[in-house]
Write an enzyme that holds these catalytic residues in place. Structure first.
Site, PDB file in Angstrom:
ATOM      1  N   LYS A   1      -3.878  -0.175  -8.344  1.00  0.00           N
ATOM      2  CA  LYS A   1      -3.886  -1.627  -8.496  1.00  0.00           C
ATOM      3  C   LYS A   1      -4.508  -2.057  -9.816  1.00  0.00           C
ATOM      4  O   LYS A   1      -5.552  -1.536 -10.214  1.00  0.00           O
ATOM      5  CB  LYS A   1      -4.642  -2.237  -7.306  1.00  0.00           C
ATOM      6  CG  LYS A   1      -4.763  -3.740  -7.278  1.00  0.00           C
ATOM      7  CD  LYS A   1      -3.458  -4.467  -7.413  1.00  0.00           C
ATOM      8  CE  LYS A   1      -2.420  -4.065  -6.409  1.00  0.00           C
ATOM      9  NZ  LYS A   1      -1.054  -4.568  -6.729  1.00  0.00           N
TER      10      LYS A   1
ATOM     11  N   ARG B   1      10.142  -1.061  -4.454  1.00  0.00           N
ATOM     12  CA  ARG B   1       8.962  -1.162  -5.334  1.00  0.00           C
ATOM     13  C   ARG B   1       8.928   0.123  -6.166  1.00  0.00           C
ATOM     14  O   ARG B   1       9.115   1.220  -5.621  1.00  0.00           O
ATOM     15  CB  ARG B   1       7.662  -1.340  -4.524  1.00  0.00           C
ATOM     16  CG  ARG B   1       7.615  -2.691  -3.810  1.00  0.00           C
ATOM     17  CD  ARG B   1       6.222  -3.023  -3.316  1.00  0.00           C
ATOM     18  NE  ARG B   1       5.317  -3.416  -4.384  1.00  0.00           N
ATOM     19  CZ  ARG B   1       4.000  -3.568  -4.202  1.00  0.00           C
ATOM     20  NH1 ARG B   1       3.458  -3.330  -3.023  1.00  0.00           N
ATOM     21  NH2 ARG B   1       3.238  -3.944  -5.203  1.00  0.00           N
TER      22      ARG B   1
ATOM     23  N   ASP C   1      -1.709   4.766  -6.102  1.00  0.00           N
ATOM     24  CA  ASP C   1      -0.268   4.664  -5.832  1.00  0.00           C
ATOM     25  C   ASP C   1       0.473   5.898  -6.315  1.00  0.00           C
ATOM     26  O   ASP C   1       1.584   6.183  -5.872  1.00  0.00           O
ATOM     27  CB  ASP C   1       0.315   3.424  -6.505  1.00  0.00           C
ATOM     28  CG  ASP C   1       0.072   2.223  -5.620  1.00  0.00           C
ATOM     29  OD1 ASP C   1      -1.072   1.740  -5.592  1.00  0.00           O
ATOM     30  OD2 ASP C   1       1.015   1.818  -4.918  1.00  0.00           O
TER      31      ASP C   1
ATOM     32  N   GLY D   1       0.868  -1.181   0.000  1.00  0.00           N
ATOM     33  CA  GLY D   1       0.000   0.000   0.000  1.00  0.00           C
ATOM     34  C   GLY D   1       0.901   1.225   0.000  1.00  0.00           C
ATOM     35  O   GLY D   1       1.859   1.305   0.789  1.00  0.00           O
ATOM     36  N   ALA D   2       0.588   2.191  -0.878  1.00  0.00           N
ATOM     37  CA  ALA D   2       1.516   3.297  -1.134  1.00  0.00           C
ATOM     38  C   ALA D   2       1.918   4.082   0.127  1.00  0.00           C
ATOM     39  O   ALA D   2       3.118   4.190   0.434  1.00  0.00           O
ATOM     40  CB  ALA D   2       0.916   4.215  -2.196  1.00  0.00           C
TER      41      ALA D   2
ATOM     42  N   GLN E   1      -5.663  -8.942  -2.327  1.00  0.00           N
ATOM     43  CA  GLN E   1      -5.717  -7.916  -1.261  1.00  0.00           C
ATOM     44  C   GLN E   1      -7.152  -7.688  -0.803  1.00  0.00           C
ATOM     45  O   GLN E   1      -7.396  -7.382   0.362  1.00  0.00           O
ATOM     46  CB  GLN E   1      -5.135  -6.591  -1.781  1.00  0.00           C
ATOM     47  CG  GLN E   1      -3.630  -6.558  -1.929  1.00  0.00           C
ATOM     48  CD  GLN E   1      -3.190  -6.922  -3.327  1.00  0.00           C
ATOM     49  OE1 GLN E   1      -3.864  -7.655  -4.041  1.00  0.00           O
ATOM     50  NE2 GLN E   1      -2.033  -6.430  -3.733  1.00  0.00           N
TER      51      GLN E   1
HETATM   52  O1  MRU Z   1       0.459  -4.015  -4.551  1.00  0.00           O
HETATM   53  P1  MRU Z   1      -0.126  -3.269  -3.399  1.00  0.00           P
HETATM   54  O2  MRU Z   1      -0.944  -4.119  -2.492  1.00  0.00           O
HETATM   55  O3  MRU Z   1       0.922  -2.465  -2.656  1.00  0.00           O
HETATM   56  O4  MRU Z   1      -1.098  -2.213  -4.057  1.00  0.00           O
HETATM   57  C1  MRU Z   1      -1.789  -1.308  -3.251  1.00  0.00           C
HETATM   58  C2  MRU Z   1      -2.744  -0.471  -4.008  1.00  0.00           C
HETATM   59  O5  MRU Z   1      -2.829  -0.510  -5.206  1.00  0.00           O
HETATM   60  C3  MRU Z   1      -3.562   0.514  -3.216  1.00  0.00           C
HETATM   61  O6  MRU Z   1      -4.792   0.730  -3.811  1.00  0.00           O
HETATM   62  C4  MRU Z   1      -2.812   1.852  -3.175  1.00  0.00           C
HETATM   63  O7  MRU Z   1      -1.495   1.672  -2.726  1.00  0.00           O
HETATM   64  C5  MRU Z   1      -3.487   2.835  -2.333  1.00  0.00           C
HETATM   65  S1  MRU Z   1      -3.308   2.404  -0.623  1.00  0.00           S
HETATM   66  C6  MRU Z   1      -3.981   3.604   0.334  1.00  0.00           C
END
Ligand code: MRU
Length: 357
Positions: A248, A93, A237, A51-52, A196
């Site tokens: 995502k 990442r 993100d 999550g970002a 997720q």
């Molecule tokens: O691959 P991830 O689980 O890190 O992806 C997370 C997402 O795409 C979330 O929607 C995004 O980071 C927003 S989190 C507040």
């Protein structure tokens, strides 16, 4: 820390950085205690924390671990060693801008050459963490105001307390709207391949006694066609300067389906997710993860032997498909380059944009 959730995904302690291992959820609540920045970079890469905003906050605390370690073992060139760790963290990442944003904040603090540098860095990391929680609560209120009583929502991936400092972006809006008695149903897309939605969003909502109905990702357009949701609410993100939303994989398909069915698309993201240095979403580095995430499940082969797979884990939703961008500074309806420039100009210092990592 202000306004905590029933669980903490990221927690600074005297003995190290505690991370709730999100690979083990929902079956096990297992914490890792990490003592050095290299282990934290690996944890980010391996999705212990994801999550970002959450990976940005985690990386900020990792800089504190790095400074402590190198001040003790390499006092003559500790800052150069910290910079090496910062590079490793930034590379963990590639898509979420919050990671490099938080590292830039920590580097700026490092450059101030204060007495007690590790303590100052810890103060900075804590500020980043607390400001994120505050931003989420503010976004929750703004986003919930847009929702009518009796509406239902679909969310994607996990943009909750697990993905942020606490409370969540998209799930912050859903939490606030639920608390206001506005929502009838909350649907969560499974979010193939890492699940997720099924594993994390469902778990997180149920911790707060918010009922959740899971749908396969491929059921969402049909859900909209049946009039069962009025909103899709996601996090981001990265939001490019023209309002394109990188999130995502599957967010773009949802936004297309929303427009066709007259369902509103809301993206909730803090200003730390805004990347004014990226003119549009086509410039972003989209992370490709191992194809075994698709070909296997829990180590067991799912696909026919010999099949290959393509596993981009984010996509780009054009700004024209986004009805509302909700930030802690307010709501931007039909976001575009001009409106985002105005938002950015009003943003408090410390919310500067950053380059692709
Ligand atoms: O691959 P991830 O689980 O890190 O992806 C997370 C997402 O795409 C979330 O929607 C995004 O980071 C927003 S989190 C507040």
């Amino acid at each position: 820390m202000t306004r905590q959730n029933s669980f903490q995904a990221i927690e600074w302690t005297d003995s190290g950085l505690l991370l709730l291992d999100q690979r083990c959820l929902p079956h096990e609540q297992h914490y890792l205690c990490l003592q050095d920045a290299v282990s934290v970079a690996e944890a980010i890469r391996d999705m212990v924390v994801r999550g970002a905003p959450a990976i940005g906050i985690t990386a900020a605390y990792a800089v504190v671990l790095s400074a402590r370690q190198h001040l003790e073992h390499n006092p003559d060139n500790w800052q150069a060693r910290v910079q090496q760790d910062v590079k490793k963290l930034a590379a963990a990442r590639p898509t979420a801008v919050n990671l490099v944003w938080a590292l830039q904040r920590m580097q700026q603090r490092l450059a101030r050459s204060e007495a007690e540098p590790a303590a100052c860095l810890l103060e900075e990391a804590r500020q980043i963490h607390e400001a994120d929680i505050e931003a989420n609560h503010r976004m929750g209120g703004y986003g919930a105001n847009l929702i009518n009583k009796g509406d239902s929502v679909l969310t994607h991936c996990n943009a909750g307390a697990l993905a942020t400092g606490g409370y969540g972006t998209a799930l912050g809006v859903i939490r606030s709207a639920w608390a206001a008695g506005k929502l009838v149903n909350v649907y969560a897309g499974e979010t193939r391949p890492w699940l997720q939605g099924a594993r994390l969003t469902a778990w997180e909502l149920l911790q707060d006694d918010i009922p959740v109905t899971l749908v396969t990702d491929s059921a969402s357009a049909f859900l909209m066609q049946g009039g069962k949701v009025q909103w899709v609410i996601t996090g981001a993100d990265r939001v490019a300067a023209n309002g394109d939303v990188i999130n995502k994989i599957g967010t773009y398909s949802l936004a297309l389906a929303c427009r066709y069915h007259g369902v509103k698309m809301m993206v909730a993201a803090p200003l730390s997710t805004l990347d004014m240095a990226m003119p549009d979403g086509q410039q972003v580095a989209i992370e490709q993860r191992p194809t075994d995430e698709i070909l296997k499940f829990s180590g067991h082969a799912l696909a026919a032997a010999g099949a290959t797979a393509w596993n981009p884990v984010f996509d780009v939703t054009p700004a024209s498909l986004v009805d509302y961008l909700v930030t802690e500074a307010g709501i931007v309806a039909a976001p575009d380059r001009e409106k985002l420039a105005e938002l950015h100009d009003q943003a408090p210092v410390g919310h500067s944009s950053s380059q692709n990592s």
